[in-house]
Scaffold this motif. Structure first.
Motif, PDB file in Angstrom:
ATOM      1  N   HIS A 187      38.122  35.034  30.391  1.00 20.41           N
ATOM      2  CA  HIS A 187      38.519  33.877  31.190  1.00 20.41           C
ATOM      3  C   HIS A 187      39.880  34.157  31.811  1.00 20.41           C
ATOM      4  O   HIS A 187      40.550  35.131  31.429  1.00 20.41           O
ATOM      5  N   PRO A 188      40.290  33.297  32.764  1.00 20.74           N
ATOM      6  CA  PRO A 188      41.500  33.598  33.539  1.00 20.74           C
ATOM      7  C   PRO A 188      42.764  33.790  32.700  1.00 20.74           C
ATOM      8  O   PRO A 188      43.615  34.608  33.054  1.00 20.74           O
ATOM      9  N   ARG A 189      42.878  33.063  31.610  1.00 19.01           N
ATOM     10  CA  ARG A 189      44.117  33.173  30.821  1.00 19.01           C
ATOM     11  C   ARG A 189      44.270  34.538  30.183  1.00 19.01           C
ATOM     12  O   ARG A 189      45.359  34.904  29.751  1.00 19.01           O
ATOM     13  N   ASN A 190      43.158  35.233  30.042  1.00 21.21           N
ATOM     14  CA  ASN A 190      43.222  36.548  29.388  1.00 21.21           C
ATOM     15  C   ASN A 190      42.981  37.678  30.396  1.00 21.21           C
ATOM     16  O   ASN A 190      42.560  38.758  30.019  1.00 21.21           O
ATOM     17  N   ALA A 191      43.227  37.373  31.694  1.00 22.05           N
ATOM     18  CA  ALA A 191      42.865  38.362  32.722  1.00 22.05           C
ATOM     19  C   ALA A 191      44.002  38.567  33.716  1.00 22.05           C
ATOM     20  O   ALA A 191      44.912  37.741  33.834  1.00 22.05           O
ATOM     21  N   SER A 192      43.932  39.653  34.438  1.00 22.92           N
ATOM     22  CA  SER A 192      44.896  39.967  35.485  1.00 22.92           C
ATOM     23  C   SER A 192      44.133  40.581  36.656  1.00 22.92           C
ATOM     24  O   SER A 192      43.336  41.498  36.462  1.00 22.92           O
ATOM     25  N   LEU A 193      44.367  40.033  37.856  1.00 26.69           N
ATOM     26  CA  LEU A 193      43.650  40.490  39.048  1.00 26.69           C
ATOM     27  C   LEU A 193      44.627  41.154  40.005  1.00 26.69           C
ATOM     28  O   LEU A 193      45.655  40.565  40.340  1.00 26.69           O
ATOM     29  N   THR A 194      44.322  42.363  40.441  1.00 28.68           N
ATOM     30  CA  THR A 194      45.150  43.011  41.457  1.00 28.68           C
ATOM     31  C   THR A 194      44.311  43.360  42.675  1.00 28.68           C
ATOM     32  O   THR A 194      43.189  43.860  42.539  1.00 28.68           O
ATOM     33  N   LEU A 195      44.867  43.063  43.854  1.00 33.60           N
ATOM     34  CA  LEU A 195      44.257  43.477  45.114  1.00 33.60           C
ATOM     35  C   LEU A 195      45.231  44.446  45.782  1.00 33.60           C
ATOM     36  O   LEU A 195      46.419  44.147  45.911  1.00 33.60           O
ATOM     37  N   ALA A 196      44.735  45.600  46.175  1.00 35.85           N
ATOM     38  CA  ALA A 196      45.610  46.588  46.800  1.00 35.85           C
ATOM     39  C   ALA A 196      44.886  47.230  47.961  1.00 35.85           C
ATOM     40  O   ALA A 196      43.732  47.619  47.840  1.00 35.85           O
ATOM     41  N   GLY A 197      45.577  47.320  49.100  1.00 41.95           N
ATOM     42  CA  GLY A 197      44.949  48.002  50.219  1.00 41.95           C
ATOM     43  C   GLY A 197      45.245  47.354  51.548  1.00 41.95           C
ATOM     44  O   GLY A 197      46.305  46.743  51.743  1.00 41.95           O
TER      45      GLY A 197
END
Lengths: 436, 456
Positions: A187-197
């Motif tokens: 779930h979101p509290r245990n996650a990290s999202l990266t967008l690169a480009g």
């Protein structure tokens, strides 16, 4: 100056979002880390985090079909991996498929549970059991690391088992357990999202908010605690395998990821076992020709690391001969440290290594993966420069100190892997190791 | 604004892709120098390509080209073996030497500020290797040990035996690593002679991709290589000039590996060369059959049946006719079922289940849309240029790739399947437990099982 510039934000549901612009190539990397790995598993249910990684590709509520189809059709590359500390998922997509990738990633973050059926569960459990046979049971030396970590860490320590898990545990696991695991860690509290480009940072952040903002937060995940492991004396083990050449594994406990001494031991590993100028290669492979190959590594992890040396014997040389030669080189390093040429080479190699890490936006080890790693482990996505600084700050004296402090001859695991029926090639007094 | 989850979002228009310009010149020695600007990070990739590989191993000397490649960095010019590697480390450089069937390549990626010194070192490695007798003995011994270890690796055993089955007596019938028997026979004079004959400046291309202006990169390359002496080209075996072998008599073969937890499988046949007019149709065909996760065979055997961790197929396009190979590792008790399913899939794409419009779209799209990410880094650009040089393709080849794949129609795929995936010459190889599989394999309908022993 070497760095990975970024902007970041934590959404209301607790999801960390990090964006890095790199407009060179018309692609965007989408990278998600969940802070869950095999260290979060329970004794008797090992292999679960990795099995779950497989289930993440089997469809979610609004797209209850294979995850690969629409993405490969859009020209994406994608994969995922699980280790002791974390699970990551990534896509590298052409810019016109960014919405698609975010839609799918957010759907499986928010809406996987009702789509998780017994049929999918059983099928992927079979696939994982095949993966285990192919990459561990049917591969020469494939069970060695399993035996090694089992000896390094006590039975209740979260690093006692490998990510692939035990075959019996996998067979005994149930759909209900998979569902509970999902609710707890994915779930979101245990996650990290990266967008690169190739995307403007403001737009990327807006898209992240739109697709992920609606997902419910989930329970807090308490950090995994474990007593610092220690070896009271040397553990000597033997594994009989279908191999032609015996191989020696030596392992020591070492400072955990980013702790003082971690970077030094990484450099010590290079100096001892990386490439043809390394001390162990020179002594064992090049000069004495008692080994066919040798490698050293500092395996850095969140709770505890281990330093490892692996040497494969040349035909006719018992492992005791290799052990004596390795121990001699370690003792020499502990007594008088690296010389000037070695430090110069180590520093050039470290710099080149960090520059190489800036080449690609996506995939395992790409810039997006690194931003997430620094964020998940340190809460500091921008740690790249300080990470490099650790290596630049290392000196001959600090390497010598680290080698002396951590590579003690009487606090190590020594595992001999020998051809079946050739126990005589193992180190003296080695006890049969058990792996399951 | 809430997300519409009733349908997947549509894709926008595909981004355009242009391969960067290549500047070409030829040095007085005849060596070609190609440069490409790639300014993202302060790294430069040097790739030295010689279109001579393991297929050029002289008759009875499998493994010679690879041994020569392996010895280039074991002492060159004024540097001993260890000094070569100390220099590489000090430059922050990484050297990869690869000897494949058709080519030998040396790739060096280096911090750009060290470009001149890296070029100078590379020139020494390819032009002035020492081939000292002592280093030769040491490296030969190391490679013999490697061969001993490969006997334990089912994929390596399968790769080797499979080529021997498909290409008896042909230059493509052996792996680059060679055999123990031939490695033992080599002398340092064989190595020197091969280097003299094969390593000709007029054959070689140096590709420099990186952080600098093309003129500067080319001038630096010229400075390093101008004085470098390489001999004139002498004849070497040319696999492309030798007709492919007749379809083998064996249709199914087994290498016993007692107690193996899994069977390692290879199914395939001799197909065609990189110059085939069907090249793009075959790429599409392969995507449909086994070239990606969503291919027919992988979805069937992994996702539906759970027999295997994964299946992949590929056409290995070479200067001469390379093989088509489907490969996988399956649990022992489903060996027969996995082979039968695979053969059925290969047959179906030619006959009762030709490629469907939807599959065609997916396959073409995966090839086309994924294209730009193959050209993100300097090493990728350099490798792409090496393809152009090795197969003598036009400079605009990569720009032309997308329209060519787009033009592939269903009939083209079916025709290619008929031509290159027919049952003629299709061979199945199993490396696995004989006791538990042999009786089953006899019943597959591929004729008697040829039993082979682990090669020496």
């Amino acid at each position: 100056m070497l760095s990975i510039p970024f902007v970041s934000e934590t959404l209301e549901n607790g999801l960390d979002v990090i964006v890095h612009e790199d407009r060179r190539c018309p692609i965007v990397a989408v990278n998600v880390w969940y802070h869950v790995g095999s260290k979060n598993e329970q004794v008797g249910r090992t292999g679960f985090a990795h099995l779950f990684e497989h289930l993440m590709f089997e469809g979610s509520v609004h797209h209850d079909r294979g995850y690969f189809h629409p993405l490969q059709e859009a020209g994406a590359a994608l994969n995922g991996s699980t280790n002791a500390d974390r699970t990551n998922y990534w896509e590298v997509v052409p810019v016109n498929a960014l919405d698609l990738a975010l839609w799918l990633e957010s759907d499986r973050m928010g809406y996987l549970l009702p789509a998780l059926t017994g049929a999918k569960f059983r099928n992927q459990r079979d696939v994982v059991l095949n993966e285990r046979r192919q990459n561990y049971e049917n591969r020469p030396y494939g069970l060695a690391t399993m035996a090694l970590v089992a000896a390094l860490y006590p039975a209740d320590h979260p690093y006692h088992w490998l990510t692939i898990g035990s075959a019996d545990d996998l067979r005994a696991s149930s759909l209900e357990e998979a569902q509970a695991f999902l609710a707890r860690y994915y779930h979101p509290r245990n996650a990290s999202l990266t967008l690169a480009g190739d995307v403007e940072a403001g737009r990327a952040m807006e898209l992240a908010r739109r697709y992920f903002g609606e997902i419910a937060p989930g329970p807090e995940v308490p950090p995994v605690m474990a007593a610092a492991p220690a070896l009271a004396r040397e553990a000597r083990l033997r594994l009989d395998d279908q191999v032609e050449l015996p191989r020696l594994y030596l392992a020591w406990h070492s400072p955990k990821l980013f702790a003082e001494g971690d970077a030094e031991l990484d450099l010590v590993a290079d100096l001892l076992g990386n490439g043809k100028t390394s001390r162990l290669y020179r002594a064992l492979v090049y000069e004495r020709r008692i080994a066919t190959e040798v490698a050293a590594s500092q395996n850095s992890r969140e709770l505890s690391s281990f330093f490892q040396i692996v040497a494969t014997a040349a035909p006719g040389h018992p492992l005791a001969e290799l052990d004596a030669a390795v121990s001699e080189e370690i003792a020499r390093l502990q007594a008088s440290g690296p010389d000037e040429g070695e430090m110069e080479r180590a520093s050039a190699q470290a710099e080149a290594h960090f520059v190489q890490r800036l080449q690609t936006v996506g995939g395992f080890g790409g810039k997006s993966d690194q931003l997430n790693a620094y964020n998940v482990f340190l809460g500091a996505p921008g740690h790249f420069e300080r990470d490099l600084a650790r290596y630049r700050a290392a000196t001959a004296a600090s390497l010598e100190r680290a080698a002396a402090a951590y590579l003690a001859p009487d606090a190590r695991v020594a595992l001999s892997v020998v051809p079946r029926g050739r126990a005589d090639l193992a180190l003296a007094g080695a006890e049969p190791a058990t792996v399951s | 604004m809430s997300v519409d989850r009733s349908a997947l979002p549509a894709l926008g228009p595909d981004p355009t892709f242009r391969f960067p310009a290549i500047a070409k010149r030829t040095l007085a020695s005849g060596m070609r120098v190609w440069t490409v600007e790639q300014r993202a990070v302060p790294l430069t990739t040097l790739l030295w390509l010689l279109p001579v590989g393991a297929a050029a191993d002289p008759a009875g000397q499998p493994g010679l080209a690879a041994l020569v490649g392996d010895l280039l960095d074991e002492g060159a010019g004024d540097r001993s073996a260890l000094e070569v590697h100390e220099t590489l480390s000090r430059l922050g450089a990484r050297l990869d030497t690869d000897v494949g069937a058709d080519a030998t390549t040396l790739t060096l990626t280096v911090l750009s500020r060290n470009l001149d010194r890296a070029l100078e070192l590379l020139a020494e490695l390819v032009c002035r290797p020492r081939f000292d007798a002592e280093e030769f003995e040491r490296v030969r011994e190391r490679r013999l040990h490697r061969l001993v270890q490969l006997r334990d690796l089912p994929p390596a055993v399968a790769d080797r035996v499979f080529l021997e089955l498909l290409y008896p007596g042909h230059p493509y019938g052996h792996l680059a690593v060679g055999t123990e028997a031939s490695l033992r026979r080599f002398t340092v004079d064989d190595v020197r002679a091969f280097h003299r004959r094969a390593y000709a400046a007029s054959r070689a291309t140096l590709i420099v991709a990186g952080d600098g202006e093309q003129d500067q990169l080319a001038a630096a390359a010229a400075r390093a290589f101008d004085g470098a002496a390489l001999g004139a080209a002498a004849d070497v075996v040319d696999a492309a000039a030798i007709p492919p072998p007749d379809p083998p008599g064996t249709r199914i073969a087994l290498v016993d590996r007692p107690g193996a937890a899994q069977s390692e499988l290879r199914i395939g046949r001799v197909a065609t060369s990189r110059h085939s007019p069907d090249y793009h149709a075959l790429l599409v065909l392969n995507m449909v059959v086994g070239g990606q996760f969503v291919s027919r065979v992988n979805l069937n055997l992994r996702e539906e049946k759970g027999y295997t961790y994964g299946v992949r197929s590929s056409f290995d396009f070479r200067r001469g006719p390379g093989p088509f190979v489907l490969q996988m590792s399956v649990q022992t008790d489903v060996t027969r079922a996995a082979i039968e399913e695979s053969l059925r899939e290969i047959d179906a794409v030619r006959a009762d289940r030709p490629v469907e419009p939807r599959e065609l779209d997916i396959a073409r799209a995966a090839l086309i849309r994924g294209y730009p990410r193959s050209f993100e880094t300097a090493p990728q650009i350099a490798r792409a240029c090496a393809q152009l040089a090795l197969y003598e393709l036009a400079d605009d080849y990569f720009t032309q790739f997308v329209p060519r794949v787009q033009a592939v129609a269903a009939e083209d795929v079916t025709r290619a399947a008929h031509r290159y995936l027919s049952g003629d010459g299709l061979v199945t190889l199993v490396v696995g437990d004989r006791e538990r599989t042999l009786a089953d394999l006899e019943r597959i309908g591929q004729g008697p099982v040829t039993q082979l022993s682990l090669p020496a």
